[in-house]
Design a protein around this motif. Structure first.
Motif, PDB file in Angstrom:
ATOM      1  N   VAL A  83       9.144  -4.482 -44.792  1.00 40.46           N
ATOM      2  CA  VAL A  83       7.685  -4.465 -44.951  1.00 40.46           C
ATOM      3  C   VAL A  83       7.303  -4.736 -46.404  1.00 40.46           C
ATOM      4  O   VAL A  83       6.367  -5.493 -46.689  1.00 40.46           O
ATOM      5  N   THR A  84       8.039  -4.142 -47.349  1.00 41.62           N
ATOM      6  CA  THR A  84       7.758  -4.349 -48.775  1.00 41.62           C
ATOM      7  C   THR A  84       7.978  -5.799 -49.161  1.00 41.62           C
ATOM      8  O   THR A  84       7.224  -6.358 -49.969  1.00 41.62           O
ATOM      9  N   TYR A  86       7.261  -8.421 -47.757  1.00 43.43           N
ATOM     10  CA  TYR A  86       6.113  -9.274 -47.451  1.00 43.43           C
ATOM     11  C   TYR A  86       4.795  -8.724 -47.984  1.00 43.43           C
ATOM     12  O   TYR A  86       3.722  -9.117 -47.523  1.00 43.43           O
ATOM     13  N   GLY A  87       4.906  -7.827 -48.957  1.00 46.72           N
ATOM     14  CA  GLY A  87       3.708  -7.354 -49.637  1.00 46.72           C
ATOM     15  C   GLY A  87       2.824  -6.461 -48.800  1.00 46.72           C
ATOM     16  O   GLY A  87       1.665  -6.220 -49.160  1.00 46.72           O
ATOM     17  N   ARG A  88       3.340  -5.940 -47.710  1.00 51.38           N
ATOM     18  CA  ARG A  88       2.572  -5.042 -46.866  1.00 51.38           C
ATOM     19  C   ARG A  88       2.751  -3.605 -47.338  1.00 51.38           C
ATOM     20  O   ARG A  88       3.762  -3.250 -47.942  1.00 51.38           O
ATOM     21  N   ARG A  89       1.771  -2.807 -47.077  1.00 52.57           N
ATOM     22  CA  ARG A  89       1.861  -1.384 -47.432  1.00 52.57           C
ATOM     23  C   ARG A  89       2.812  -0.684 -46.472  1.00 52.57           C
ATOM     24  O   ARG A  89       2.649  -0.777 -45.250  1.00 52.57           O
ATOM     25  N   GLU A 137       3.837  -4.692 -38.453  1.00 46.23           N
ATOM     26  CA  GLU A 137       3.489  -5.067 -39.824  1.00 46.23           C
ATOM     27  C   GLU A 137       3.712  -6.563 -40.071  1.00 46.23           C
ATOM     28  O   GLU A 137       2.958  -7.199 -40.810  1.00 46.23           O
ATOM     29  N   LEU A 138       4.751  -7.112 -39.456  1.00 46.56           N
ATOM     30  CA  LEU A 138       5.056  -8.532 -39.657  1.00 46.56           C
ATOM     31  C   LEU A 138       4.174  -9.449 -38.817  1.00 46.56           C
ATOM     32  O   LEU A 138       4.154 -10.663 -39.040  1.00 46.56           O
ATOM     33  N   ARG A 139       3.460  -8.889 -37.876  1.00 44.19           N
ATOM     34  CA  ARG A 139       2.632  -9.715 -36.994  1.00 44.19           C
ATOM     35  C   ARG A 139       1.607 -10.539 -37.772  1.00 44.19           C
ATOM     36  O   ARG A 139       1.320 -11.684 -37.421  1.00 44.19           O
ATOM     37  N   VAL A 140       1.091  -9.975 -38.861  1.00 47.53           N
ATOM     38  CA  VAL A 140       0.039 -10.670 -39.617  1.00 47.53           C
ATOM     39  C   VAL A 140       0.607 -11.718 -40.570  1.00 47.53           C
ATOM     40  O   VAL A 140      -0.152 -12.518 -41.123  1.00 47.53           O
ATOM     41  N   VAL A 141       1.925 -11.706 -40.787  1.00 43.83           N
ATOM     42  CA  VAL A 141       2.526 -12.682 -41.709  1.00 43.83           C
ATOM     43  C   VAL A 141       3.491 -13.623 -40.995  1.00 43.83           C
ATOM     44  O   VAL A 141       4.151 -14.436 -41.643  1.00 43.83           O
ATOM     45  N   GLU A 148       9.743 -15.645 -41.590  1.00 42.42           N
ATOM     46  CA  GLU A 148       8.835 -14.579 -41.185  1.00 42.42           C
ATOM     47  C   GLU A 148       8.768 -14.466 -39.664  1.00 42.42           C
ATOM     48  O   GLU A 148       8.804 -13.368 -39.103  1.00 42.42           O
TER      49      GLU A 148
END
Length: 277
Positions: A83-84, A86-89, A137-141, A148
């Motif tokens: 998750v980190t 890809y810049g996600r919280r 979390e990866l769904r948006v990227v 990805e």
């Protein structure tokens, strides 16, 4: 050495090798701490598998608990690192809830109400939940590139593997009363093989992502001016050629604006080249 043990050593060997590779990548990319977390996660996974086969002097039950703890920390670290990347919280609450809930259920069915089948279900459901959290979390990227999308699909498959495979095999061949013959069971064999395959595929996707990061950095260094961040001649010519071709195809107008600062030498002479830059 029997075949079962040889098969059992497959996962820790793969995990140790992958951890070493991620550590080497981190040495060359210290600005990416997620690589160090990945290395530690794979090594903890290797320790967890080894502790499934070799009982420590503290006894069988504490050794199994230590093994599952290694697996849980490894899975949590892997989820947070991806998750980190890809810049996600990082969803610490969800990861903490699933990890602690799985461990608590394992302890209950190990020490309070011993039941191997429920221990299997509890931990697999927890790991499956962690995989699905990563997928969410990866769904948006997932549309950013093939790496990805691959990680997104693998996260979904990992979640289904932990939940669906476990349920099917436990219903078909369970319940499991003790560890006698457990490591030769269909559950453990499929768990080892699926984990080895998914670990390799996830690691390869992460390697591709790390390699793409390096390529992007090298391209930025080759095509931009380090002082201003603007395109240098090589970068400008490539970008301009692409733009002119696009405008010609789309029949769009295009213009080039040149500007010059008069008497800029006076700024350098008065304030120094550092201020001028």
């Amino acid at each position: 050495m029997d075949t079962g043990l040889l098969t059992g050593l497959l996962n820790p060997t793969i995990a140790l090798a992958l951890g070493a590779v991620f550590l080497m990548l981190w040495f060359y990319q210290r600005h990416c701490p997620y690589l160090a977390v990945l290395a530690a996660s794979y090594w903890l996974s290797a320790a967890g598998f080894l502790l499934q086969y070799f009982t420590l002097p503290i006894g069988m039950a504490p050794t199994k608990l230590l093994s599952v703890t290694c697996f849980t920390i490894a899975a949590s670290g892997l989820a947070g690192a991806i998750v980190t990347r890809y810049g996600r919280r990082v969803p610490f609450v969800a990861i903490g809830f699933l990890a602690s809930g799985g461990l608590a259920a394992f302890c209950w069915f190990m020490f309070i109400q011993p039941d191997l089948t429920w221990r299997i279900l509890a931990m697999n459901f927890a790991f499956g939940g962690l995989s699905l959290v990563v997928a969410a979390e990866l769904r948006v990227v997932r549309d950013r590139g093939p790496a990805e999308m691959m990680l997104f699909v693998l996260s979904l498959l990992s979640g289904l593997n932990f939940v669906a495979r476990t349920l099917v095999i436990v219903i078909a061949h369970g319940p499991y009363q003790s560890y006698d013959g457990f490591y030769a069971s269909s559950y453990w064999t499929t768990a080892l093989l699926s984990h080895a395959l998914l670990s390799l595929l996830i690691a390869l996707s992460l390697f591709c992502a790390a390699a793409l990061d390096v390529m992007k950095t090298l391209k930025a260094e080759a095509y931009t001016d380090p002082l201003s961040g603007l395109l240098n001649r090589r970068g400008f010519e490539e970008r301009a050629t692409h733009l002119l071709r696009h405008c010609a195809t789309a029949k769009l107008p295009v213009a080039l604006v040149l500007a010059d600062l008069d008497h800029f030498k006076a700024v350098n002479d008065l304030h120094g080249h550092a201020a001028g830059d």
